[in-house]
Design an enzyme around this catalytic site. Structure first.
Site, mmCIF file in Angstrom:
data_model
loop_
_atom_site.group_PDB
_atom_site.id
_atom_site.type_symbol
_atom_site.label_atom_id
_atom_site.label_comp_id
_atom_site.label_asym_id
_atom_site.label_seq_id
_atom_site.Cartn_x
_atom_site.Cartn_y
_atom_site.Cartn_z
ATOM 1 N N GLY A 1 -24.141 43.248 105.609
ATOM 2 C CA GLY A 1 -25.132 44.149 105.829
ATOM 3 C C GLY A 1 -25.780 43.936 107.423
ATOM 4 C CD GLU B 1 -23.433 47.308 113.851
ATOM 5 O OE1 GLU B 1 -24.309 47.075 113.499
ATOM 6 O OE2 GLU B 1 -22.355 47.162 113.534
ATOM 7 C CD GLU C 1 -18.564 42.057 107.841
ATOM 8 O OE1 GLU C 1 -19.123 42.317 109.030
ATOM 9 O OE2 GLU C 1 -18.189 42.956 107.067
ATOM 10 C CB CYS D 1 -19.727 45.708 110.338
ATOM 11 S SG CYS D 1 -18.269 45.712 109.323
ATOM 12 N N PRO E 1 -25.083 46.773 94.683
ATOM 13 C CG PRO E 1 -24.780 48.606 93.309
ATOM 14 C CD PRO E 1 -25.371 47.076 93.328
HETATM 15 P P1 ADP Z 1 -28.013 48.867 106.573
HETATM 16 O O1 ADP Z 1 -29.231 48.943 107.527
HETATM 17 O O2 ADP Z 1 -26.619 49.111 106.931
HETATM 18 O O3 ADP Z 1 -28.350 49.517 105.231
HETATM 19 P P2 ADP Z 1 -29.137 46.616 105.063
HETATM 20 O O4 ADP Z 1 -28.828 44.960 105.655
HETATM 21 O O5 ADP Z 1 -30.399 47.057 105.134
HETATM 22 O O6 ADP Z 1 -28.058 47.366 106.067
HETATM 23 O O7 ADP Z 1 -28.436 46.724 103.724
HETATM 24 C C1 ADP Z 1 -27.400 46.220 103.094
HETATM 25 C C2 ADP Z 1 -27.495 45.649 101.990
HETATM 26 O O8 ADP Z 1 -28.670 44.495 101.640
HETATM 27 C C3 ADP Z 1 -27.877 46.916 100.992
HETATM 28 O O9 ADP Z 1 -27.537 46.737 99.628
HETATM 29 C C4 ADP Z 1 -29.528 46.650 100.664
HETATM 30 O O10 ADP Z 1 -30.034 47.164 99.469
HETATM 31 C C5 ADP Z 1 -29.625 45.056 100.875
HETATM 32 N N1 ADP Z 1 -31.068 44.805 101.379
HETATM 33 C C6 ADP Z 1 -31.981 45.192 102.285
HETATM 34 N N2 ADP Z 1 -33.014 44.505 102.383
HETATM 35 C C7 ADP Z 1 -32.897 43.358 101.279
HETATM 36 C C8 ADP Z 1 -33.622 42.499 101.208
HETATM 37 N N3 ADP Z 1 -34.775 42.126 101.630
HETATM 38 N N4 ADP Z 1 -33.092 41.515 100.033
HETATM 39 C C9 ADP Z 1 -32.124 41.813 99.491
HETATM 40 N N5 ADP Z 1 -31.155 42.632 99.812
HETATM 41 C C10 ADP Z 1 -31.658 43.649 100.621
#
Ligand code: ADP
Length: 482
Positions: free
Chosen positions: A233, A386, A255, A289, A181
């Site tokens: 994300g 966005e 997504e 989103c 999460p």
């Molecule tokens: P937002 O900008 O909406 O927070 P992110 O793409 O940064 O979107 O985050 C969405 C999910 O991806 C979160 O669970 C975050 O912890 C995870 N996340 C962010 N960077 C990485 C990474 N390098 N590897 C794996 N998961 C990641």
């Protein structure tokens, strides 16, 4: 409404049926975005613990896939029922860590549960065929099988629904799941896992790991035991995860970010358009989103729509989610607040006129006033990117053909909204908008029974509907000679 009583938070990860701390006891704090107050912490699991979790999920997979579909679905139904029974407690946890108003949080819990109910239908797995092309009857068969161990990396904007719509189809299909999460909102995920354990979903079938996103992401993507990654994300992170999955050729559902145009045509029912605009823009403080991003309004109704929208936006009630009259909560964190502020400043530099809002609210927490900006030039950042905040920029358009051409250049392709009463316009927009989902005279489009997802830079794959389960199935062809 919460009677000052904080619900109990599970502050451990859930791995192979056990509640675990980090081996080195390191933790990650979680804060209430409305107040800045620390709510608790979750473990920062180490590399070995993630690897052990993958191994456990693989071992569980070989048992789980043999459990008859009707039994798997019965367990999902039991999970659905327990979530419904606990919906108020879950909604309170969700509001505390995410900030959305309690009524909206309750709505999300019901929506999250609806994915489990939807995917608990054995008939969705009624896939397969005897092909009629062979030399003998029944010598060419097609069947489907679960993909295997699946990973889910989820965002903070829907701490419950983003989990269930990735977990339920996987489990129904016979896959096992490791969920990571978002660090801002792990407690809802852990509470959902607790209920899954209580209703008897076996150890290793659903796991929730917490800790450093990069470390967990690396272990999950590099492991050849993990056969699929489902990610929701940002586009930037999605792109890097896709690259990281290339060496092991994983199945992917991505997504990613959207930039949904909200188009108000000259013949639109303006009352309906304003209702749709409020729902599509200000739900979750603009942090979904599929939120309407910029509004494109036909010149002849521009001033009227702008006035009506501004009047409605001024009636929105900002505040902490435990107050019943509140309709808009805070942004998730400081970084989100700064981004919105920068976008509004940029919009003003691009001709934008603030009709309401346009600034922060309160010192504590991450508050931004619901905002309407008119006369924004289409080159402004808030139109091109966005926003993910409660800011509605209004762009004027003269003819829909030129507008459609302009929109085609956009990289994102998730959702679009069109308000018009003209059937030819509807058909043209539906055909020519390069997106995965279109709302016609509707500002709310999500439902567990429909395929949710985007194209272009908004990603690939669909969640929900019949398509949602196909993401977790492989096709197997059998040539059967006597
Ligand atoms: P937002 O900008 O909406 O927070 P992110 O793409 O940064 O979107 O985050 C969405 C999910 O991806 C979160 O669970 C975050 O912890 C995870 N996340 C962010 N960077 C990485 C990474 N390098 N590897 C794996 N998961 C990641």
């Amino acid at each position: 409404m919460f009677h000052n009583e904080i619900p109990q938070l599970r502050q451990q990860a859930y791995v192979n049926g056990k509640w675990v701390d980090a081996l080195d006891k390191s933790t990650q704090s979680v804060f209430n975005p409305a107040t800045g107050e620390r709510l608790g912490a979750v473990p920062q699991l180490g590399v070995q613990q993630i690897d052990d979790c993958i191994e456990a999920a693989e071992a569980a997979f070989y048992h789980w896939r043999e459990v008859p579909v009707r039994e798997r679905c019965a367990l999902l139904t039991a999970w659905f029922n327990s979530i419904k029974a606990e919906r108020k407690r879950l909604a309170r946890i969700l509001t505390l860590e995410q900030g959305k108003p309690y009524a909206e949080a309750l709505g999300e819990i019901d929506y999250a549960a609806s994915y489990i109910q939807w995917f608990a239908q054995p008939a969705l797995l009624d896939i397969g065929a005897a092909l009629p092309y062979g030399q003998q009857p029944l010598d060419m068969l097609v069947t489907s099988e679960p993909v295997g161990v699946c990973a889910a990396i989820t965002p903070w904007n829907f701490p419950a629904a983003m989990i269930t719509r990735k977990v339920a189809p996987a489990l129904a299909a016979g896959c096992t799941k490791i969920v990571k999460p978002a660090p801002d909102t792990p407690f809802t995920a852990l509470a959902l896992a607790e209920l899954a354990a209580q209703v008897g979903i076996p150890a290793g079938v659903l796991n929730v790991v917490t800790g450093d996103a990069q470390v967990i992401g690396e272990r999950l993507t590099q492991s050849s035991r993990v056969r699929k990654l489902s990610f929701t994300g940002s586009t930037a992170v999605g792109r890097s995860l896709m690259a990281a999955c290339a060496p092991t050729l994983k199945r992917l559902s991505l997504e990613l970010g959207g930039n949904a145009p909200f188009i108000v045509c000259a013949d639109a029912d303006l009352d309906a358009a304003v209702d749709g605009a409020i729902a599509a823009k200000f739900r979750n403080a603009g942090q979904t989103c599929v939120c309407a991003n910029a509004f494109y309004v036909a010149d002849s109704v521009y001033d009227d729509f702008a006035q009506r929208l501004t009047d409605r936006v001024q009636q929105l009630q900002l505040g902490t989610g435990d107050q019943p009259e509140v309709t808009v909560g805070p942004l998730i964190n400081r970084a989100a607040l700064h981004k919105v502020e920068q976008m509004v400043t940029d919009a003003i530099q691009h001709g934008g006129e603030i009709r309401c809002g346009g600034k922060r609210w309160r010192d504590h927490g991450n508050w931004y006033l619901p905002t309407v900006i008119t006369e924004v030039d289409a080159s402004a950042r808030c139109v091109q990117e966005e926003i993910f905040g409660p800011v509605a920029p209004l762009v004027r358009f003269i003819d829909s053909s030129t507008l459609l051409q302009q929109l085609r250049v956009q990289h994102a392709g998730l959702a679009a909204y069109v308000f018009t009463q003209n059937i030819e316009q509807i058909q043209r927009f539906v055909r020519q908008l390069e997106v995965g989902m279109v709302g016609i005279n509707s500002g709310l489009i999500s439902d567990a029974a429909v395929p949710f997802g985007g194209i272009k830079a908004s990603g690939m794959g669909r969640e929900g509907g019949r398509q949602g389960i196909e993401e977790y199935l492989e096709t197997k062809y059998i040539k059967l000679n006597n």
